[in-house]
Design a protein around this motif. Structure first.
Motif, PDB file in Angstrom:
ATOM      1  N   LEU A  39       0.833  -1.203   0.000  1.00 52.21           N
ATOM      2  CA  LEU A  39       0.000   0.000   0.000  1.00 52.21           C
ATOM      3  C   LEU A  39       0.868   1.254   0.000  1.00 52.21           C
ATOM      4  O   LEU A  39       1.817   1.363   0.772  1.00 52.21           O
ATOM      5  N   VAL A  40       0.537   2.207  -0.886  1.00 54.64           N
ATOM      6  CA  VAL A  40       1.179   3.514  -0.898  1.00 54.64           C
ATOM      7  C   VAL A  40       0.096   4.589  -0.801  1.00 54.64           C
ATOM      8  O   VAL A  40      -1.062   4.353  -1.153  1.00 54.64           O
ATOM      9  N   MET A  41       0.482   5.770  -0.319  1.00 51.71           N
ATOM     10  CA  MET A  41      -0.458   6.882  -0.146  1.00 51.71           C
ATOM     11  C   MET A  41       0.131   8.147  -0.760  1.00 51.71           C
ATOM     12  O   MET A  41       0.829   8.908  -0.075  1.00 51.71           O
ATOM     13  N   PRO A  42      -0.093   8.395  -2.039  1.00 49.35           N
ATOM     14  CA  PRO A  42       0.414   9.622  -2.671  1.00 49.35           C
ATOM     15  C   PRO A  42      -0.300  10.851  -2.110  1.00 49.35           C
ATOM     16  O   PRO A  42      -1.416  10.747  -1.573  1.00 49.35           O
ATOM     17  N   PRO A  43       0.312  12.037  -2.238  1.00 50.89           N
ATOM     18  CA  PRO A  43      -0.320  13.252  -1.726  1.00 50.89           C
ATOM     19  C   PRO A  43      -1.512  13.678  -2.571  1.00 50.89           C
ATOM     20  O   PRO A  43      -1.604  13.356  -3.757  1.00 50.89           O
ATOM     21  N   LEU A  44      -2.384  14.448  -1.957  1.00 49.77           N
ATOM     22  CA  LEU A  44      -3.577  14.919  -2.663  1.00 49.77           C
ATOM     23  C   LEU A  44      -3.225  15.934  -3.744  1.00 49.77           C
ATOM     24  O   LEU A  44      -3.900  16.030  -4.771  1.00 49.77           O
ATOM     25  N   LEU A  45      -2.168  16.715  -3.535  1.00 44.44           N
ATOM     26  CA  LEU A  45      -1.772  17.695  -4.538  1.00 44.44           C
ATOM     27  C   LEU A  45      -0.258  17.712  -4.670  1.00 44.44           C
ATOM     28  O   LEU A  45       0.469  17.362  -3.733  1.00 44.44           O
ATOM     29  N   GLU A  46       0.194  18.085  -5.857  1.00 41.11           N
ATOM     30  CA  GLU A  46       1.619  18.222  -6.116  1.00 41.11           C
ATOM     31  C   GLU A  46       1.799  19.135  -7.324  1.00 41.11           C
ATOM     32  O   GLU A  46       0.818  19.562  -7.951  1.00 41.11           O
ATOM     33  N   TYR A  47       3.040  19.455  -7.646  1.00 35.17           N
ATOM     34  CA  TYR A  47       3.294  20.328  -8.785  1.00 35.17           C
ATOM     35  C   TYR A  47       2.736  19.697 -10.062  1.00 35.17           C
ATOM     36  O   TYR A  47       2.879  18.491 -10.294  1.00 35.17           O
ATOM     37  N   VAL A  48       2.110  20.516 -10.888  1.00 32.28           N
ATOM     38  CA  VAL A  48       1.488  19.985 -12.101  1.00 32.28           C
ATOM     39  C   VAL A  48       2.529  19.364 -13.028  1.00 32.28           C
ATOM     40  O   VAL A  48       2.214  18.441 -13.783  1.00 32.28           O
ATOM     41  N   ASP A  49       3.766  19.852 -12.994  1.00 31.05           N
ATOM     42  CA  ASP A  49       4.810  19.281 -13.848  1.00 31.05           C
ATOM     43  C   ASP A  49       4.981  17.797 -13.574  1.00 31.05           C
ATOM     44  O   ASP A  49       5.226  17.003 -14.489  1.00 31.05           O
ATOM     45  N   SER A  50       4.855  17.413 -12.325  1.00 33.74           N
ATOM     46  CA  SER A  50       4.982  16.006 -11.947  1.00 33.74           C
ATOM     47  C   SER A  50       3.653  15.285 -12.074  1.00 33.74           C
ATOM     48  O   SER A  50       3.578  14.170 -12.602  1.00 33.74           O
ATOM     49  N   LEU A  51       2.590  15.933 -11.605  1.00 34.53           N
ATOM     50  CA  LEU A  51       1.280  15.282 -11.553  1.00 34.53           C
ATOM     51  C   LEU A  51       0.767  14.897 -12.932  1.00 34.53           C
ATOM     52  O   LEU A  51       0.147  13.841 -13.097  1.00 34.53           O
ATOM     53  N   LEU A  52       1.030  15.737 -13.924  1.00 36.03           N
ATOM     54  CA  LEU A  52       0.482  15.511 -15.267  1.00 36.03           C
ATOM     55  C   LEU A  52       1.488  14.920 -16.234  1.00 36.03           C
ATOM     56  O   LEU A  52       1.210  14.788 -17.425  1.00 36.03           O
TER      57      LEU A  52
END
Length: 384
Positions: A39-52
């Motif tokens: 199980l992993v728990m990524p953050p709810l928000l992050e920089y769009v450069d990484s997220l997208l």
């Protein structure tokens, strides 16, 4: 506007519904663990450069964006957790071996993905990294079917497709390669007249094969028809063989359908794709497939395949859960009463203490027993 109104397609989850969702979440995560998924728990928000990174235009359009008051950079509220988990595998874990990861958490969408769909799905899913063979695709497909079965659905339809077929068709036609995004829209809509007009300047073989894709849907026999209608390119031959193997592995667990034009999610998919449908829901209840190139954006391309589903949408189809039998107890601090209540709770009983002057009203619990004091001992008595 009353201050208790929520935005469109955003809703509170009330007790009985929340319990169904949580029970499903626990069952599925426990099942994933039995297969060896961590199980992993990524953050709810992050920089769009990484997220997208590598997510495709559809995901970008669904992503809420805000400005970070600390850095001044643009942040995104995740609309999908797949790329986040790929980042964790590629950059943080950085293992050489096969890695199995799972996750569960809320995502946010700028627009609903379907009729009556929420803009705050509770996404749960599983991913395999590091193995390019069909064994990983088969395991993910099996896990997705098992997850839907945990919810009690036995009448399930598995739709299979393969993005490699389209990519193989476009490889030798430069004009067609430039129009890949538009072509997928025509194919998904099965708009043969529009596709016929749009492809007038393509190579004849490409044009004929693209038009054939709009008709290649139905049962497993579609694979035989596809061999006759499509050119015998190595990529197409390999894709049809993979679809045949995945279809065979699902026989007996689901009704299998093939739709070679169903390219939803194709933008970061790289191989076989599947969707699961259940009665009562027009949209796919789960989607999955292979996406080998997403990790490139994080400096480490890894073979990858996985699936995800929306727990809130799935739970909405389930009947209301039966109210759990519980025990009503008076309020008090007497040591004997507190000890009795603690023993009952340790045994797994729900004990609800009545606040002085108030009745208990619950959606989830039905008090069928009461704790009373008789002859100096606290005993249970049935109600009604």
């Amino acid at each position: 506007m009353p201050n208790w109104l929520l935005p469109e397609n955003i809703a509170d989850v009330l007790p009985s519904e929340a319990r169904k969702i949580e029970d499903l979440r626990r069952k599925m995560l426990d099942t994933f663990r039995l297969y060896g998924y961590e199980l992993v728990m990524p953050p709810l928000l992050e920089y769009v450069d990484s997220l997208l990174a590598g997510a495709g235009q559809d995901t970008e359009l669904r992503t809420f964006k805000v400005v970070d008051q600390l850095s001044g950079r643009l942040l995104g509220l995740r609309a999908d957790m797949t790329t986040q988990v790929a980042r964790i595998d590629a950059h943080l874990l950085n293992r050489d071996s096969v890695t199995r990861l799972c996750y569960a958490g809320s995502v946010l969408h700028t627009r609903p993905s379907g009729l009556h769909a929420t803009r705050e799905p509770l996404q749960i899913g599983a991913e395999i990294y590091g193995h390019a063979g069909l064994e990983a695709d088969a395991e993910i497909q099996e896990l997705a079917l098992s997850s839907v079965a945990l919810a009690g659905f036995t009448d399930v339809r598995l739709d299979l497709c393969h993005v490699g077929i389209l990519r193989a068709l476009l490889a030798d036609d430069p004009a067609a390669r430039r129009d890949e995004a538009q072509l997928t829209c025509f194919l998904r809509a099965k708009d043969a007249p529009g596709l016929d007009e749009f492809t007038h300047n393509y190579l004849p073989a490409t044009r004929q094969a693209l038009l054939a894709l709009t008709q290649l849907y139905g049962g497993i026999d579609v694979l035989g028809r596809a061999k006759e209608a499509l050119p015998a390119l190595p990529g197409i031959t390999r894709a049809l063989a993979e679809l045949a193997a995945l279809a065979a592995s699902a026989i007996g667990r689901a009704e299998v359908a093939i739709d070679l034009a169903d390219l939803r999610g194709y933008q970061y998919e790289s191989g076989a794709m599947f969707a699961l449908y259940v009665p009562g829901l027009p949209n796919a209840v789960a989607r999955g497939g292979r996406y080998d190139h997403v990790g490139e954006a994080f400096g480490r391309a890894r073979p990858a395949t996985g699936f995800s589903l929306d727990l809130r949408e799935l739970a909405r189809l389930l009947p209301t859960a039966e109210r759990k039998h519980s025990i009503r107890a008076p309020w008090g601090n007497a040591p004997e009463l507190r000890e009795k209540i603690a023993d009952l709770r340790k045994a797994g009983e729900v004990v609800i203490q009545s606040m002085p002057g108030h009745d208990n009203v619950q959606d989830e619990f039905e008090c069928d027993r009461v704790l009373v004091l008789e002859n100096g001992n606290w005993i249970l008595k049935n109600l009604g």
